[in-house]
Design an enzyme around this catalytic site. Structure first.
Site, mmCIF file in Angstrom:
data_model
loop_
_atom_site.group_PDB
_atom_site.id
_atom_site.type_symbol
_atom_site.label_atom_id
_atom_site.label_comp_id
_atom_site.label_asym_id
_atom_site.label_seq_id
_atom_site.Cartn_x
_atom_site.Cartn_y
_atom_site.Cartn_z
ATOM 1 N N HIS A 16 42.910 34.529 31.635
ATOM 2 C CA HIS A 16 42.661 34.152 33.035
ATOM 3 C C HIS A 16 42.170 32.718 33.047
ATOM 4 O O HIS A 16 40.978 32.452 32.902
ATOM 5 C CB HIS A 16 41.641 35.116 33.662
ATOM 6 C CG HIS A 16 41.415 34.896 35.130
ATOM 7 N ND1 HIS A 16 40.914 35.876 35.956
ATOM 8 C CD2 HIS A 16 41.609 33.804 35.925
ATOM 9 C CE1 HIS A 16 40.817 35.401 37.189
ATOM 10 N NE2 HIS A 16 41.224 34.131 37.194
ATOM 11 N N HIS A 18 43.278 28.903 34.933
ATOM 12 C CA HIS A 18 44.111 28.054 35.790
ATOM 13 C C HIS A 18 44.175 26.680 35.141
ATOM 14 O O HIS A 18 43.139 26.032 34.981
ATOM 15 C CB HIS A 18 43.507 27.957 37.186
ATOM 16 C CG HIS A 18 43.324 29.300 37.851
ATOM 17 N ND1 HIS A 18 44.233 29.812 38.748
ATOM 18 C CD2 HIS A 18 42.357 30.249 37.719
ATOM 19 C CE1 HIS A 18 43.828 30.998 39.153
ATOM 20 N NE2 HIS A 18 42.685 31.302 38.543
ATOM 21 N N HIS A 195 44.943 38.287 41.503
ATOM 22 C CA HIS A 195 43.506 38.227 41.769
ATOM 23 C C HIS A 195 43.202 39.253 42.853
ATOM 24 O O HIS A 195 43.855 39.258 43.908
ATOM 25 C CB HIS A 195 43.105 36.848 42.282
ATOM 26 C CG HIS A 195 43.078 35.758 41.254
ATOM 27 N ND1 HIS A 195 44.138 35.452 40.449
ATOM 28 C CD2 HIS A 195 42.085 34.896 40.901
ATOM 29 C CE1 HIS A 195 43.808 34.441 39.653
ATOM 30 N NE2 HIS A 195 42.565 34.079 39.906
ATOM 31 N N GLU A 198 37.656 40.010 43.803
ATOM 32 C CA GLU A 198 36.712 38.940 43.440
ATOM 33 C C GLU A 198 35.747 38.809 44.619
ATOM 34 O O GLU A 198 34.573 39.147 44.507
ATOM 35 C CB GLU A 198 37.473 37.629 43.175
ATOM 36 C CG GLU A 198 36.583 36.433 42.870
ATOM 37 C CD GLU A 198 37.367 35.107 42.748
ATOM 38 O OE1 GLU A 198 38.522 35.031 43.218
ATOM 39 O OE2 GLU A 198 36.802 34.148 42.186
ATOM 40 N N ASP A 276 38.620 31.114 33.680
ATOM 41 C CA ASP A 276 39.039 30.801 35.060
ATOM 42 C C ASP A 276 39.299 29.301 35.268
ATOM 43 O O ASP A 276 40.447 28.877 35.180
ATOM 44 C CB ASP A 276 38.024 31.341 36.076
ATOM 45 C CG ASP A 276 38.652 31.777 37.389
ATOM 46 O OD1 ASP A 276 39.891 31.721 37.521
ATOM 47 O OD2 ASP A 276 37.910 32.207 38.298
ATOM 48 N N ASP A 277 38.257 28.542 35.572
ATOM 49 C CA ASP A 277 38.383 27.101 35.834
ATOM 50 C C ASP A 277 37.269 26.375 35.085
ATOM 51 O O ASP A 277 36.297 25.909 35.699
ATOM 52 C CB ASP A 277 38.272 26.842 37.347
ATOM 53 C CG ASP A 277 39.341 27.589 38.128
ATOM 54 O OD1 ASP A 277 40.500 27.151 38.119
ATOM 55 O OD2 ASP A 277 39.015 28.642 38.724
HETATM 56 N N1 HPA Z 1 40.126 32.619 42.531
HETATM 57 C C1 HPA Z 1 41.194 32.473 43.317
HETATM 58 N N2 HPA Z 1 42.012 31.441 43.234
HETATM 59 C C2 HPA Z 1 41.786 30.517 42.302
HETATM 60 C C3 HPA Z 1 40.701 30.603 41.461
HETATM 61 C C4 HPA Z 1 39.828 31.719 41.578
HETATM 62 O O1 HPA Z 1 38.820 31.889 40.861
HETATM 63 N N3 HPA Z 1 40.756 29.522 40.656
HETATM 64 C C5 HPA Z 1 41.849 28.809 40.990
HETATM 65 N N4 HPA Z 1 42.478 29.403 42.002
HETATM 66 ZN ZN ZN Z 2 41.304 32.828 38.751
#
Ligand code: HPA
Ligand code: ZN
Length: 325
Positions: A16, A18, A195, A198, A276-277
């Protein structure tokens, strides 16, 4: 400490991630200059100082602004190779990357430039560092679903697409809006993830499973609100790709010690840890695993379980999985 050493040395799998979320302030500022893109931060420090979020949307605003400095094929190559060299440093042997083509198309960047740069870096990392990878095209759920099928078909024609995902602003954008493109993806033999859960409710996780026919849920942490959903996820061994630093940065949990990962594992769910990021949320995969285990009083044995779960959840051949274990 010993747990940190153990996790750093452990061969790991990222599921996971991006790629646009690996854009570090240094490269962000350099590309803004090189491409003549005007962004509100003039220094690396000012960029970092802006990385304070209240929720998913406030993060997405900063993330899409950052992505706007990516213009040329070589930008995507440099971004992806920089991430792959982090993988090498962190003993990540297999990584599955999301990318957001609709953002780049809206910025006037050709799909072939985006995918050409990413795919070339993935090939080089496989050749030079033996890191395997899979590229997952994310559909942005806060955009019109209508053009998604044509986009998916164009991307697949360019090559290198392993699967489809669903990201961006979750609340108010339920999975069922994207039934058609996920159905086409399945007919093309692509893997499917979304996703869900969340910020959104358990109903969105049910829809991702029942309407989109996904194989994994990204995040999914809100599943514990619905015992019947937990049973479904456990019985079908549906992986949850959990991102603890992301969840704290976006205030899904107030602090890491409040994260529900320990409860997810106790419930028998196939949970895994990912980043994630990482350029925006304060750490890459090793940091996510080490700090989460430490703050939740989990052990090296739990780290092993998490990595075995990630290998099981990965989109690679059984032969490659054997070599990752
Ligand atoms: N959630 C949803 N969209 C996203 C995320 C995330 O954590 N990171 C980049 N796009
Ligand atoms: Zn994500």
């Amino acid at each position: 400490g010993m747990l940190a050493d153990f996790v750093e040395e452990l061969p790991k799998v990222e599921l996971h991630l991006h790629i646009e979320g690996t854009l570090e302030p240094e490269l962000l500022i350099a590309l803004a200059q090189r491409n003549g893109v005007d962004i509100p931060y003039k220094t690396i420090e000012a960029a970092r100082a802006a990385y304070q979020f209240e929720d998913l949307q406030s993060f997405l605003n900063v993330y899409y602004l950052g992505a706007s400095v990516l213009r040329e094929e070589r930008d995507f190559y440099e971004l992806t190779l920089a991430y792959m060299s982090r993988c090498k440093a962190q003993q990540i042997r297999h990584t599955e990357l999301f990318f957001d083509p609709q953002t780049h198309l809206a910025n006037g960047v050709a799909l072939a430039a985006v995918m050409g740069g990413i795919n070339a870096a993935l090939r080089d990392a496989e050749r030079d560092w033996h890191i395997s990878s899979a590229l997952i095209l994310c559909i942005e759920r806060d955009r019109d679903p209508q053009p998604a099928v044509a986009l998916l078909e164009r991307a697949c024609a360019l090559g290198g697409i392993a699967g489809i995902g669903l990201d961006s602003a979750e609340l108010g954008n339920p999975p069922e809006k994207f039934q058609e493109v996920f159905k086409v993806a399945k007919s093309m033999g692509l893997h499917r993830v979304a996703h869900a859960g969340e910020e959104g409710p358990p109903a969105y996780i049910w829809q991702a499973l029942d309407v989109l026919d996904v194989e994994r849920i990204d995040h999914g942490v809100r599943c514990l609100e619905d015992p019947a959903l937990v049973r479904r996820l456990v019985d079908d061994r549906i992986p949850l790709t959990v991102c603890p630093f992301s969840n704290v940065a976006l205030k899904v949990f107030s602090r890491l010690s409040e994260h529900n990962l320990g409860r997810l594992l106790k419930a028998g769910l196939l949970a895994t840890i990912h980043s994630d990021d990482p350029a925006y949320f304060g750490g890459y995969l090793s940091e996510n695993i080490i700090e989460t285990l430490s703050d939740l009083d989990l052990t090296a044995e739990d780290a092993l379980l998490l990595e075995r779960n990630a290998v099981e959840a990965a989109f690679c051949t059984d032969q490659r999985k054997q070599s990752l274990l």
